[in-house]
Design an enzyme around this catalytic site. Structure first.
Site, PDB file in Angstrom:
ATOM      1  N   ASP A  90     -42.450 -12.800   9.894  1.00 45.46           N
ATOM      2  CA  ASP A  90     -42.332 -13.282  11.272  1.00 45.46           C
ATOM      3  C   ASP A  90     -43.159 -12.325  12.130  1.00 45.46           C
ATOM      4  O   ASP A  90     -42.624 -11.347  12.665  1.00 45.46           O
ATOM      5  CB  ASP A  90     -40.869 -13.301  11.710  1.00 45.46           C
ATOM      6  N   GLU A 126     -44.727 -18.331   9.661  1.00 44.83           N
ATOM      7  CA  GLU A 126     -44.710 -19.509  10.521  1.00 44.83           C
ATOM      8  C   GLU A 126     -46.093 -19.752  11.089  1.00 44.83           C
ATOM      9  O   GLU A 126     -46.862 -18.821  11.308  1.00 44.83           O
ATOM     10  CB  GLU A 126     -43.725 -19.318  11.686  1.00 44.83           C
ATOM     11  N   ASP A 132     -35.547 -10.729  13.899  1.00 44.42           N
ATOM     12  CA  ASP A 132     -36.891 -10.935  13.343  1.00 44.42           C
ATOM     13  C   ASP A 132     -36.855 -10.929  11.814  1.00 44.42           C
ATOM     14  O   ASP A 132     -37.565 -11.700  11.169  1.00 44.42           O
ATOM     15  CB  ASP A 132     -37.862  -9.877  13.877  1.00 44.42           C
TER      16      ASP A 132
END
Length: 160
Positions: free
Chosen positions: A7, A67, A139
């Site tokens: 992330d 992502e 996170d």
């Protein structure tokens, strides 16, 4: 197979490592890489690369995932995210890791069952999927969710 989920963020990059054996997953490790907001940009990016190099060396993942990029309303925030993401992708590339990207909705759907899940729902599901795992923060939780989604999609005929 060992998966590294990422992330990326300039202030705090989350990472999570899981093992997948068929459709069974287990927690290996997770954490957060924080950078000093007062440090110059090159030093912050270098810190991300160095810290991620250590994670990769310690856990020997076979693949990484993160992502897909989303756009912020603030162009400066988008630029900082892109720079951090570039540093993270470069570290993975230097280690010879392939990196798959997943949309945030796909990650949530894979972990929770709905693409509209909120962070609390994702974190609650992580407790079910990875019982006993101590998660280092939001996170790191997001990174574990990305790793789980990548593992799920790897074993799905749609995700191959």
């Amino acid at each position: 197979m060992i998966f590294l989920g990422l992330d990326p963020s300039l202030s705090c990059t989350g990472w999570g490592v899981i093992r997948a054996e068929g459709t069974r997953i287990s927690h290996i490790a997770n954490g957060q890489i924080k950078t000093d907001a007062k440090a110059p940009m090159p030093a912050r990016l270098s810190h991300l690369v160095t810290a991620l190099d250590a994670v990769i060396a310690e856990h020997s993942p076979e693949r990484a995932a993160c992502e897909e990029v989303f756009l912020n309303k603030n162009p400066q925030s988008t630029l900082k995210l892109a720079q951090a993401r570039g540093a993270v992708l470069a570290a993975c590339g230097a280690a010879g890791l392939g990196v798959r990207e997943h949309a945030a909705r796909a990650v949530k759907k894979s972990v929770v069952g709905t693409g509209g899940a909120d962070k609390a729902q994702v974190q609650a599901m992580l407790k079910v999927l990875l019982p006993g795992a101590e998660i280092a923060g939001a996170d790191a939780a997001d990174a574990l969710a990305v790793a789980i989604a990548d593992a799920h999609l790897s074993y799905s005929p749609i995700g191959r």
